[in-house]
Design a protein around this motif. Sequence first.
Motif, PDB file in Angstrom:
ATOM      1  N   ILE A  22      -5.432  29.371   8.233  1.00 58.08           N
ATOM      2  CA  ILE A  22      -4.675  28.150   8.513  1.00 58.08           C
ATOM      3  C   ILE A  22      -3.393  28.564   9.222  1.00 58.08           C
ATOM      4  O   ILE A  22      -2.608  29.346   8.679  1.00 58.08           O
ATOM      5  N   PRO A  23      -3.165  28.098  10.443  1.00 61.57           N
ATOM      6  CA  PRO A  23      -2.049  28.601  11.243  1.00 61.57           C
ATOM      7  C   PRO A  23      -0.688  28.297  10.627  1.00 61.57           C
ATOM      8  O   PRO A  23      -0.537  27.378   9.808  1.00 61.57           O
ATOM      9  N   GLU A  24       0.310  29.098  11.031  1.00 61.63           N
ATOM     10  CA  GLU A  24       1.680  28.813  10.634  1.00 61.63           C
ATOM     11  C   GLU A  24       2.102  27.457  11.175  1.00 61.63           C
ATOM     12  O   GLU A  24       1.565  26.970  12.168  1.00 61.63           O
ATOM     13  N   ASP A  25       3.084  26.867  10.502  1.00 59.44           N
ATOM     14  CA  ASP A  25       3.654  25.586  10.934  1.00 59.44           C
ATOM     15  C   ASP A  25       2.621  24.460  10.970  1.00 59.44           C
ATOM     16  O   ASP A  25       2.748  23.517  11.758  1.00 59.44           O
ATOM     17  N   SER A  26       1.615  24.560  10.121  1.00 60.51           N
ATOM     18  CA  SER A  26       0.662  23.457   9.986  1.00 60.51           C
ATOM     19  C   SER A  26       1.252  22.391   9.058  1.00 60.51           C
ATOM     20  O   SER A  26       2.131  22.670   8.236  1.00 60.51           O
ATOM     21  N   ASP A  27       0.776  21.174   9.189  1.00 63.51           N
ATOM     22  CA  ASP A  27       1.142  20.096   8.272  1.00 63.51           C
ATOM     23  C   ASP A  27      -0.019  19.886   7.311  1.00 63.51           C
ATOM     24  O   ASP A  27      -1.135  19.565   7.732  1.00 63.51           O
ATOM     25  N   LYS A  62       0.845  -1.186   0.000  1.00 61.35           N
ATOM     26  CA  LYS A  62       0.000   0.000   0.000  1.00 61.35           C
ATOM     27  C   LYS A  62       0.883   1.240   0.000  1.00 61.35           C
ATOM     28  O   LYS A  62       1.939   1.266   0.634  1.00 61.35           O
ATOM     29  N   GLU A  63       0.433   2.261  -0.709  1.00 61.88           N
ATOM     30  CA  GLU A  63       1.230   3.480  -0.796  1.00 61.88           C
ATOM     31  C   GLU A  63       1.380   4.132   0.572  1.00 61.88           C
ATOM     32  O   GLU A  63       0.422   4.243   1.338  1.00 61.88           O
ATOM     33  N   ASN A  64       2.620   4.582   0.843  1.00 62.11           N
ATOM     34  CA  ASN A  64       2.863   5.365   2.045  1.00 62.11           C
ATOM     35  C   ASN A  64       2.462   6.814   1.816  1.00 62.11           C
ATOM     36  O   ASN A  64       2.344   7.271   0.672  1.00 62.11           O
ATOM     37  N   VAL A  65       2.271   7.527   2.903  1.00 63.38           N
ATOM     38  CA  VAL A  65       2.121   8.977   2.861  1.00 63.38           C
ATOM     39  C   VAL A  65       3.439   9.552   3.390  1.00 63.38           C
ATOM     40  O   VAL A  65       3.719   9.475   4.586  1.00 63.38           O
ATOM     41  N   GLU A  66       4.266  10.075   2.492  1.00 62.47           N
ATOM     42  CA  GLU A  66       5.561  10.605   2.906  1.00 62.47           C
ATOM     43  C   GLU A  66       5.406  12.004   3.494  1.00 62.47           C
ATOM     44  O   GLU A  66       4.556  12.783   3.056  1.00 62.47           O
ATOM     45  N   TYR A  67       6.254  12.297   4.477  1.00 58.73           N
ATOM     46  CA  TYR A  67       6.280  13.622   5.096  1.00 58.73           C
ATOM     47  C   TYR A  67       7.580  14.305   4.694  1.00 58.73           C
ATOM     48  O   TYR A  67       8.660  13.722   4.806  1.00 58.73           O
ATOM     49  N   VAL A  68       7.471  15.548   4.218  1.00 62.31           N
ATOM     50  CA  VAL A  68       8.643  16.301   3.775  1.00 62.31           C
ATOM     51  C   VAL A  68       8.972  17.350   4.839  1.00 62.31           C
ATOM     52  O   VAL A  68       8.348  18.411   4.885  1.00 62.31           O
ATOM     53  N   PRO A  69       9.936  17.095   5.718  1.00 67.31           N
ATOM     54  CA  PRO A  69      10.269  18.068   6.769  1.00 67.31           C
ATOM     55  C   PRO A  69      10.826  19.360   6.178  1.00 67.31           C
ATOM     56  O   PRO A  69      11.295  19.395   5.038  1.00 67.31           O
ATOM     57  N   VAL A  70      10.780  20.434   6.967  1.00 64.32           N
ATOM     58  CA  VAL A  70      11.299  21.725   6.517  1.00 64.32           C
ATOM     59  C   VAL A  70      12.754  21.596   6.088  1.00 64.32           C
ATOM     60  O   VAL A  70      13.164  22.131   5.056  1.00 64.32           O
ATOM     61  N   TYR A  83      -0.914  10.641  -1.731  1.00 67.14           N
ATOM     62  CA  TYR A  83      -0.875  11.732  -0.759  1.00 67.14           C
ATOM     63  C   TYR A  83       0.555  11.981  -0.276  1.00 67.14           C
ATOM     64  O   TYR A  83       1.392  11.074  -0.249  1.00 67.14           O
ATOM     65  N   ARG A  84       0.803  13.207   0.123  1.00 65.99           N
ATOM     66  CA  ARG A  84       2.076  13.590   0.736  1.00 65.99           C
ATOM     67  C   ARG A  84       1.793  14.723   1.713  1.00 65.99           C
ATOM     68  O   ARG A  84       0.835  15.477   1.543  1.00 65.99           O
ATOM     69  N   ILE A  85       2.616  14.834   2.741  1.00 71.03           N
ATOM     70  CA  ILE A  85       2.423  15.856   3.769  1.00 71.03           C
ATOM     71  C   ILE A  85       3.563  16.867   3.702  1.00 71.03           C
ATOM     72  O   ILE A  85       4.738  16.482   3.689  1.00 71.03           O
ATOM     73  N   PHE A  86       3.193  18.146   3.655  1.00 70.91           N
ATOM     74  CA  PHE A  86       4.169  19.229   3.595  1.00 70.91           C
ATOM     75  C   PHE A  86       3.930  20.200   4.752  1.00 70.91           C
ATOM     76  O   PHE A  86       2.780  20.540   5.037  1.00 70.91           O
ATOM     77  N   PRO A  87       4.981  20.685   5.400  1.00 75.51           N
ATOM     78  CA  PRO A  87       4.817  21.710   6.434  1.00 75.51           C
ATOM     79  C   PRO A  87       4.685  23.090   5.801  1.00 75.51           C
ATOM     80  O   PRO A  87       5.198  23.339   4.703  1.00 75.51           O
TER      81      PRO A  87
END
Length: 268
Positions: A162-167, A108-116, A149-153
């Motif tokens: 939408i607050p700062e530093d949201s994911d 199953k596809e992962n949801v990758e997170y891209v840190p700052v 899907y992917r997650i970006f800060p």
Amino acid sequence: MNSQRIFFSGNIKFLRERKNLSQETLAEKLGLTRSKLNALENGHTKAPQPDDYLNYSMYFKISVDNLLKVDLSKLSELKLRDLEAGNDVYMTGSNIRILAITVDKGNKENVEYVPVKAKAGYRSGYADPQYLAKLPKFSMPNLPRDKTYRIFPTEGDSMLPIPEDSDITCMFVQDWKSIKPQTPCIVVLSGEKDFVFKQVTVNDDATILLSSYNCIYDPYTVSAEEVLEIWEFYSFQSKEIPNIEGNDQIMKVLLDVQKQVTELVGNK
């Protein structure tokens, strides 16, 4: 009898105009006369020679198969650049997804997170499965299965409330023309530029308008060639509760204006 439509003449004209080349300039680069090039573009040459197909293919970095079988003018700029990069996704006639992904043990596809801190590296490694394999990964069972899907800060206050530093959890957009105007998206830009969280409007002139929710920031445009990827907003996660006070003030002003208009109409 094979009734498949051949798009060669329209494609070579489209590719020339996409690069802002005159017929004279391109004819010189390809070693053709202008009259022959004009005949090829207008379909007056019923049986182009193999050398003609190969010359155009090598110059524009588009396979002969795609020059013949695919209406290139209908593709997004992203798909065109993928074809030029050798990702011949239409060779078999099927729309194969070209996005690099990673999968878990259950395939199953992962949801990758891209840190700052990984943002700069993402611009060069976004298409590299080995780079993506090093990113943090999540399994989010509530996400629909038919998307990637992917997650970006986020940084800054340009997209308040939408607050700062949201994911920001986003869905990959393969066809940019499908994006509705003012859709919030993460836009990954090339070169030394960052990726940004903005409202996206794709224009007909191959430019993309980027605007903020926060009206103190002016909208601006970028060319499609500057954009590597677009990810459409799905949801966000934040440690802060969005500040809706500003929205309440705007609503109060609108209601006051509506009341005044109603009173004016009633007095007539």
